[in-house]
Write a protein that holds these residues in place. Structure first.
Motif, PDB file in Angstrom:
ATOM      1  N   LEU A 103      41.652 -27.096 -33.801  1.00  0.00           N
ATOM      2  CA  LEU A 103      42.373 -25.898 -33.379  1.00  0.00           C
ATOM      3  C   LEU A 103      43.312 -25.421 -34.493  1.00  0.00           C
ATOM      4  CD1 LEU A 103      43.336 -23.827 -31.268  1.00  0.00           C
ATOM      5  CD2 LEU A 103      45.001 -25.513 -30.506  1.00  0.00           C
ATOM      6  N   ASP A 145      43.010 -25.988 -37.618  1.00  0.00           N
ATOM      7  CA  ASP A 145      42.215 -25.483 -38.732  1.00  0.00           C
ATOM      8  C   ASP A 145      41.779 -24.036 -38.485  1.00  0.00           C
ATOM      9  OD1 ASP A 145      41.098 -25.610 -41.201  1.00  0.00           O
ATOM     10  OD2 ASP A 145      39.819 -27.331 -40.791  1.00  0.00           O
ATOM     11  N   ILE A 146      41.395 -23.751 -37.238  1.00  0.00           N
ATOM     12  CA  ILE A 146      41.023 -22.364 -36.901  1.00  0.00           C
ATOM     13  C   ILE A 146      42.248 -21.453 -37.056  1.00  0.00           C
ATOM     14  CG2 ILE A 146      40.226 -20.782 -35.111  1.00  0.00           C
ATOM     15  CD1 ILE A 146      38.740 -23.099 -33.819  1.00  0.00           C
ATOM     16  N   LEU A 147      43.362 -21.880 -36.474  1.00  0.00           N
ATOM     17  CA  LEU A 147      44.565 -21.035 -36.506  1.00  0.00           C
ATOM     18  C   LEU A 147      45.052 -20.788 -37.934  1.00  0.00           C
ATOM     19  CD1 LEU A 147      46.544 -22.441 -33.448  1.00  0.00           C
ATOM     20  CD2 LEU A 147      45.587 -20.151 -33.696  1.00  0.00           C
ATOM     21  N   ARG A 200      43.341 -20.040 -40.261  1.00  0.00           N
ATOM     22  CA  ARG A 200      42.529 -18.964 -40.853  1.00  0.00           C
ATOM     23  C   ARG A 200      42.740 -17.633 -40.144  1.00  0.00           C
ATOM     24  NH1 ARG A 200      37.560 -22.280 -42.965  1.00  0.00           N
ATOM     25  NH2 ARG A 200      38.377 -24.338 -42.592  1.00  0.00           N
ATOM     26  N   VAL A 201      43.590 -17.619 -39.126  1.00  0.00           N
ATOM     27  CA  VAL A 201      43.870 -16.371 -38.405  1.00  0.00           C
ATOM     28  C   VAL A 201      44.931 -15.600 -39.188  1.00  0.00           C
ATOM     29  CG1 VAL A 201      44.884 -15.450 -36.289  1.00  0.00           C
ATOM     30  CG2 VAL A 201      43.251 -17.326 -36.147  1.00  0.00           C
ATOM     31  N   PRO A 202      44.729 -14.297 -39.391  1.00  0.00           N
ATOM     32  CA  PRO A 202      45.708 -13.545 -40.184  1.00  0.00           C
ATOM     33  C   PRO A 202      47.117 -13.586 -39.589  1.00  0.00           C
ATOM     34  CG  PRO A 202      43.845 -12.153 -39.576  1.00  0.00           C
ATOM     35  CD  PRO A 202      43.636 -13.472 -38.912  1.00  0.00           C
ATOM     36  N   SER A 220      48.180 -11.550 -36.412  1.00  0.00           N
ATOM     37  CA  SER A 220      47.805 -12.084 -35.103  1.00  0.00           C
ATOM     38  C   SER A 220      48.664 -13.287 -34.739  1.00  0.00           C
ATOM     39  CB  SER A 220      46.331 -12.491 -35.096  1.00  0.00           C
ATOM     40  OG  SER A 220      45.530 -11.438 -35.547  1.00  0.00           O
ATOM     41  N   ARG A 275      51.836 -12.598 -33.081  1.00  0.00           N
ATOM     42  CA  ARG A 275      51.727 -12.336 -31.638  1.00  0.00           C
ATOM     43  C   ARG A 275      51.532 -13.644 -30.875  1.00  0.00           C
ATOM     44  NH1 ARG A 275      47.223 -10.010 -29.883  1.00  0.00           N
ATOM     45  NH2 ARG A 275      46.155  -9.862 -31.877  1.00  0.00           N
ATOM     46  N   PHE A 276      50.713 -14.550 -31.462  1.00  0.00           N
ATOM     47  CA  PHE A 276      50.322 -15.776 -30.753  1.00  0.00           C
ATOM     48  C   PHE A 276      51.461 -16.788 -30.625  1.00  0.00           C
ATOM     49  CE2 PHE A 276      45.621 -15.208 -32.196  1.00  0.00           C
ATOM     50  CZ  PHE A 276      45.514 -14.112 -31.362  1.00  0.00           C
ATOM     51  N   LYS A 277      52.556 -16.565 -31.304  1.00  0.00           N
ATOM     52  CA  LYS A 277      53.658 -17.514 -31.141  1.00  0.00           C
ATOM     53  C   LYS A 277      54.201 -17.502 -29.707  1.00  0.00           C
ATOM     54  CE  LYS A 277      57.267 -14.525 -33.044  1.00  0.00           C
ATOM     55  NZ  LYS A 277      56.808 -13.651 -34.112  1.00  0.00           N
ATOM     56  N   CYS A 278      53.885 -16.458 -28.950  1.00  0.00           N
ATOM     57  CA  CYS A 278      54.312 -16.389 -27.559  1.00  0.00           C
ATOM     58  C   CYS A 278      53.347 -17.093 -26.612  1.00  0.00           C
ATOM     59  CB  CYS A 278      54.446 -14.930 -27.114  1.00  0.00           C
ATOM     60  SG  CYS A 278      55.694 -14.042 -28.031  1.00  0.00           S
ATOM     61  N   TRP A 338      52.598 -23.723 -29.776  1.00  0.00           N
ATOM     62  CA  TRP A 338      52.138 -22.792 -30.808  1.00  0.00           C
ATOM     63  C   TRP A 338      53.314 -22.225 -31.589  1.00  0.00           C
ATOM     64  CZ3 TRP A 338      47.073 -19.608 -30.344  1.00  0.00           C
ATOM     65  CH2 TRP A 338      46.046 -20.440 -29.885  1.00  0.00           C
ATOM     66  N   TYR A 339      54.383 -21.957 -30.873  1.00  0.00           N
ATOM     67  CA  TYR A 339      55.575 -21.411 -31.531  1.00  0.00           C
ATOM     68  C   TYR A 339      56.067 -22.383 -32.608  1.00  0.00           C
ATOM     69  CZ  TYR A 339      60.076 -19.104 -32.100  1.00  0.00           C
ATOM     70  OH  TYR A 339      61.159 -18.449 -32.635  1.00  0.00           O
ATOM     71  N   LYS A 345      42.341 -18.837 -50.812  1.00  0.00           N
ATOM     72  CA  LYS A 345      40.944 -19.154 -51.095  1.00  0.00           C
ATOM     73  C   LYS A 345      39.991 -18.066 -50.584  1.00  0.00           C
ATOM     74  CE  LYS A 345      37.827 -23.032 -50.257  1.00  0.00           C
ATOM     75  NZ  LYS A 345      37.757 -24.218 -49.393  1.00  0.00           N
TER      76      LYS A 345
END
Lengths: 376, 162
Positions: free
Chosen positions: A14, A16-18, A20-22, A25, A28-31, A36-37, A55
Motif C-alpha cells: 500500500l 509503495d502504491i501511495l 507513486r500517487v501525485p 491527490s 486530499r487523502f490525508k483526510c 494516512w495522515y 525516477k
C-alpha cells in the motif's frame, strides 16, 4: 509503526502504491484516516515519494508561469500562475506574499517542486528565497559575504545533489576590482544553510549577463554565457560536485545571440534548444536536441517550423509532451504542438506586462525545505 | 532439469494446473529457482504449487508469455513501444477484484516489471478518487473525531472528509 487494520493489501505494498500517487491527490487523502495522515508526514515515506517522483516523472504536465502586472505608477506586481495539462485556459493564482519580494522578483530556478525566487538584477535586492508552493514552506537564504558596493549578483540557479540529499543554489557575481571586471561564483547548501565560495570555477574566459541561469537537469546546471573574445554565445554546464564550468558548444550556424529568441528546455528526457528567428513570413522556430553531455555532447536538429506567422515569438518551455509555450510581442501566450502543428491561445486575465513571462515545468511535491517556515 | 523441456506445469493455490513456457518462467526469480530444483520431465510426479489463485495466475502467465521474448533477447524501440501499449490494455481491470491480487503475486514472484506496472496503474487509478471511494476500497474507517476534523479543516482550508 502502527499497523493499519482491515486492509486486504499488505502495508508495504500500500505504501509503495501511495508513494507513486501525485502530491495533489495525497494532500486530499490525508483526510482518509489518522494513519494516512501520519504516513504522509513520515520522512521515510517522503523520501520514497521523492525517489519515485524523480525516477518516473516527466515533469511536463504542468507549468508555472511567472508574470508581471502593472499596478499603480510603474510598479509591477508579480504573480504565479499554474497551467495544468488538461485545461489550457484556466490559470490559478498562487501568489506568495513575501514582504521583501513584493514588488519584483523572478523565478530564478526550480527543482523537484521547489522554486528559487530572487529579487532580480535590476531590483538591487539580492535576497533569495526557496519556496514550495504546494506545502507553502519557504526559507530565506542568509546574506552572502560577496555583497559589496563593487559587486552585483547576476543570476542564481537551484539544483539537487542526490548523493548528499541536498539542495544547492549557485550564484554568479560580477565584481569590479577597480582594474578589471571578473566573475565570482558561490554555492549555497540547504543542509548547512551557508554559502561557500567556489574558487576554481574557471570563468575568466566567459562573460555572464543577468539572468544567465537556464536550467538544472540531471545533476547539471546550465548557464548562458559568452566568450570574452568574440562575444559569441555559449552554454556552460556546471555539474553537481564539480567546481568548474564545462563549455557546451552550440549548434553551428545558429544565431542565439538574441536572448529573447532562444530557450533551453527539456524535451523527451533530453535537453533541447529552441531558437526563434525572423518574423511574419520569415519567422522560423528551430528545435535541437542535445545528445550526450558535457564536452562530448552534440546537437541534432529535430524540426524547423516556418508556418506560424508570429511576430518575433519568444520560446519558453516544452510541455504536454510535444507543445512549446511561446510568448508573442503583444503579450500573448501561445501553445504550439510540434506534431499536429496546431497553435492554441492561452488566456491570462489582467493584461500582464509584455516581455515579462517566465515559465518552468513544475509539479507539486512533498519536498520539505529544511529549516523553513510556513506561509500563513 | 532436462534441456528438452519447453514448458512446465504448475498448480495454482486453487489446485488448477497451468502450463508456462520455460522462457516465460524465467521472468520470475522463484520460478527460475524452481526450474533448477524441481524435476519437470514426464516421468516426474511432483507438480509445484504457486501460492496464487487461478484467476490471478492466468493473468500473470499471460504477462510472462508476452514479455518473455523481449526479456530474453532484447528488442527494438518499436517493439518496446508496442509492448507499452499492450501493457496499458493488459492493465485495464478492476482494482480490488484483480489488480491488487496481481500486485501481491508480482511481489511474491519477484517480478519487478509487473510489480512496477501494477503499482503505477493502481496509483493512477487512485489519484482521481474521492476520500470516501478510497476508504471503501481499502476498508478504512474514518477515525478522526469531529473535533479533529474541525481542526484539520481550519489548518487546511478546502480539505474534505468525504
Amino acid at each position: 509503526m502502527v499497523r493499519q487494520p482491515n486492509s486486504n493489501l499488505p502495508q508495504e505494498l500500500l505504501e509503495d502504491i501511495l508513494s507513486r500517487v501525485p502530491y495533489k491527490s495525497l494532500s486530499r487523502f490525508k483526510c482518509v484516516s489518522k494513519f494516512w495522515y501520519a504516513l504522509f508526514s513520515d520522512p521515510k515515506f517522503q523520501a520514497l515519494h521523492l525517489s519515485h517522483f524523480i525516477k518516473h516523472h516527466t515533469f511536463d504536465n504542468s507549468v508555472l508561469l511567472g508574470l508581471s502586472f502593472p499596478s499603480g505608477l510603474n510598479l509591477q506586481n508579480y504573480k504565479l500562475f499554474s497551467l495544468s495539462g488538461n485545461d489550457s485556459s484556466a490559470v490559478d493564482n498562487l501568489l506568495p506574499k513575501f514582504k521583501l519580494l513584493s514588488t519584483k522578483f523572478r523565478i530564478s530556478g526550480h527543482c523537484n517542486g521547489i522554486l528559487c525566487l530572487a529579487g532580480g538584477y535590476w531590483s538591487h535586492n539580492d535576497e533569495v528565497i526557496l519556496y514550495n508552493p504546494a506545502t507553502r514552506e519557504f526559507t530565506s537564504l542568509p546574506d552572502s559575504k560577496m555583497r559589496s558596493n563593487s559587486s552585483s549578483a547576476l543570476a542564481v540557479g537551484l539544483g539537487y545533489d542526490s548523493r548528499t540529499d541536498d539542495y544547492k543554489v549557485v550564484r554568479i557575481w560580477s565584481v569590479d576590482t577597480g582594474v578589471y571586471t571578473t566573475n565570482r561564483v558561490e554555492v549555497y547548501s540547504l543542509n548547512t544553510d551557508s554559502w561557500t565560495r567556489m574558487y576554481n570555477s574557471n570563468t575568466r574566459d566567459f562573460d555572464f549577463a543577468e539572468d544567465c541561469f537556464a536550467l538544472f537537469f540531471k545533476g547539471t546546471y546550465y548557464w548562458w554565457g559568452s566568450k570574452r573574445g568574440d562575444k559569441s554565445t555559449i552554454i556552460l554546464g556546471l555539474t553537481m560536485g564539480h567546481e568548474d564550468f564545462l563549455k557546451v558548444s552550440v549548434p553551428d550556424n545558429v544565431d542565439i545571440s538574441k536572448s529573447n529568441g532562444r530557450s533551453l528546455a527539456v524535451w523527451k528526457q533530453s535537453i533541447s534548444l529552441i531558437c526563434c528567428s525572423g518574423s511574419g513570413l520569415n519567422m522560423s522556430i528551430d528545435i535541437w536536441v542535445m545528445k550526450g553531455s558535457g564536452v562530448q555532447c552534440s546537437w541534432t536538429k529535430m524540426q524547423s517550423v516556418t508556418s506560424l506567422l508570429l511576430e518575433e515569438p519568444k520560446p519558453l518551455v516544452f510541455w504536454k509532451e510535444n507543445e512549446i509555450l511561446l510568448e508573442t510581442t503583444n503579450g500573448e501566450i501561445k501553445s504550439y504542438n510540434v506534431v499536429t502543428q496546431k497553435i492554441k491561445d492561452l488566456k491570462i486575465e489582467g493584461n500582464p506586462v509584455l516581455h515579462s513571462v517566465q515559465a518552468v515545468n513544475y509539479e507539486a511535491t512533498l519536498v520539505p525545505i529544511k529549516g523553513g517556515s510556513y506561509l500563513t | 532439469m532436462s534441456s528438452s523441456v519447453e514448458a512446465i506445469t504448475v498448480l495454482s493455490s486453487d489446485g488448477d494446473e497451468f502450463k508456462i513456457t520455460v522462457s516465460a518462467a524465467k521472468l520470475s526469480k522463484p520460478l527460475n529457482w524452481m526450474l533448477e530444483d524441481v524435476c519437470f520431465s514426464d516421468d516426474c510426479d511432483e507438480v509445484p504449487t504457486i501460492e496464487v489463485n487461478s484467476k490471478t495466475l492466468v493473468k500473470v502467465i499471460e504477462y510472462c508469455e508476452k514479455h518473455a521474448p523481449r526479456a530474453n533477447s532484447g528488442a527494438s524501440d518499436s517493439d518496446a513501444e508496442e509492448l507499452k501499449k499492450w501493457d496499458i490494455e493488459f492493465m485495464k481491470m478492476d482494482v480490488k477484484d484483480i489488480l491488487f491480487h496481481i500486485l501481491m503475486a508480482a511481489n511474491y514472484l519477484h517480478m519487478e516489471g509487473l510489480y512496477d506496472l501494477a503499482c503505477q496503474t493502481a496509483a493512477d487509478l487512485m489519484k482521481g478518487m474521492t476520500v470516501s471511494q478510497i476508504r471503501k476500497i481499502f476498508h478504512i474507517k474514518n477515525d478522526f473525531s469531529s473535533e479533529e476534523q474541525e481542526q484539520l479543516r481550519r489548518q487546511h482550508p478546502g480539505c474534505s472528509f468525504d
